[in-house]
Design a protein around this motif. Sequence first.
Motif, PDB file in Angstrom:
ATOM      1  N   SER A   1       0.828  -1.202   0.000  1.00  0.00           N
ATOM      2  CA  SER A   1       0.000   0.000   0.000  1.00  0.00           C
ATOM      3  C   SER A   1       0.863   1.253   0.000  1.00  0.00           C
ATOM      4  O   SER A   1       0.595   2.236  -0.716  1.00  0.00           O
TER       5      SER A   1
ATOM      6  N   THR B   1       1.074   4.092  -2.942  1.00  0.00           N
ATOM      7  CA  THR B   1       0.849   5.509  -2.622  1.00  0.00           C
ATOM      8  C   THR B   1       2.019   6.358  -3.102  1.00  0.00           C
ATOM      9  O   THR B   1       1.829   7.460  -3.672  1.00  0.00           O
ATOM     10  N   TRP B   2       3.256   5.866  -2.903  1.00  0.00           N
ATOM     11  CA  TRP B   2       4.441   6.619  -3.324  1.00  0.00           C
ATOM     12  C   TRP B   2       4.490   6.764  -4.833  1.00  0.00           C
ATOM     13  O   TRP B   2       4.789   7.840  -5.370  1.00  0.00           O
TER      14      TRP B   2
ATOM     15  N   THR C   1       1.922   6.708  -6.891  1.00  0.00           N
ATOM     16  CA  THR C   1       0.856   7.643  -7.282  1.00  0.00           C
ATOM     17  C   THR C   1       1.279   9.084  -7.028  1.00  0.00           C
ATOM     18  O   THR C   1       1.033   9.995  -7.841  1.00  0.00           O
ATOM     19  N   TRP C   2       1.941   9.336  -5.923  1.00  0.00           N
ATOM     20  CA  TRP C   2       2.389  10.690  -5.590  1.00  0.00           C
ATOM     21  C   TRP C   2       3.446  11.178  -6.560  1.00  0.00           C
ATOM     22  O   TRP C   2       3.448  12.328  -7.001  1.00  0.00           O
TER      23      TRP C   2
END
Length: 404
Positions: free
Chosen positions: A388, A392-393, A395-396
């Motif tokens: 997860s 998230t990383w 996507t950022w």
Amino acid sequence: MIPSYELLYPLAKVSRSDFAKLCVALWEWRPCADWIAERACQHGYLDPACRCQDAERLGPFFEFYRETTACYIPELTGDSPQAVKTHDDLIHVIQHIKLHPHIPRLQLTTEYFAACTRVGMLDVPSNDQNRAFSLAARVMTMLQSCVEDQCDGLLEAGTQPAIWHFSKSFNQFVDCVIVRQYPLRLGPYSVAIPQYPKPTFTLESLSVKKLRRVAKLKLVPTNDLRDHLALDKKNGTVAVYHFTSVLKEHLRAGRERELHDATGMNTQLYYGLPKQLVLETLHTLRYVLFPLDSESQSILRSLVAKDKFDADNCDVNTSWQLREEELIAYEYWGSRLVDLHDELENPTPRGFIETWMERKSGARYIMMATLAGVLIAILLGILSLAVSILQTWITWQQWKHPNT
């Protein structure tokens, strides 16, 4: 000088005439001359007194007699005579035991060989006397027996014999062996037969097909009645005393004894094994192990062909009939039937995988299994969190650098 083969093994050869005399000594009937001469019987079913059919059924027992007597080795000491030189001698011993079943063994043996001495024989060695009477008892009961001081050879061969003590009569010996080997038990061990209420368990569940399929047990033949239904968990076998032809002769003799009792005749003669034991053994073979379904009968025929089971087991139209008042419960074989039932309910693991799984399924491993489950759950949770975070990383980074 080396003794001849005939001197070392005086009973190695046996003829049909010897078998006919044996039938007379044990059951008081004789096959006709056609059977003895190995000719086709001329009587057929026209003469109900002809016993050729019974003699044919007893083929496995005659083979047992042949093998048992062939192993007899007399005590060859100096010029002393042998206790048994021919099959006639052994049959005379059997007849003597039957005539005096209530006399202690020491007296029985002494009187028999004293009579032999009176007719011209010298003293027979005591060891040979005892060996001859033990052999006669073996033939009469199919129970491995010996006297107190002559069981070493049988023990070395891996056989635990029944001891016929000097102070015990033949009837007492039989009763003692039966009671000691098959103690009468009450409660759940006195297993009710199917047609009576409240059986401990269903006897149909103990058929040979279920023993093989569920518990992976193999049936092996035995000629010692004491071993019937004995379960060997280590080797995965069940011993089966399969001589139904012999059991039927004992049953017939027992019923004749009942007729003698009813008419007030002398019944001190030995007629056979206890009727209850004979009935239970026949019942376990006919109605428990080998019921009349096609699969069980197919297995039975295979055992007859490959393992030399008594072919009389396949006789569906049997000559013996079970009377309702004769057998209500398994008093002798009840405990062994319970052992088989327990083995079906909790089969002993066979093979490496089953044994390994059995070891790992003990109560001492429950906490370890629980702890292992918790650790695996934590590990999966950590891995899920890491994935997860990585997603998230990524996507950022895509949002921060859209053109890269």
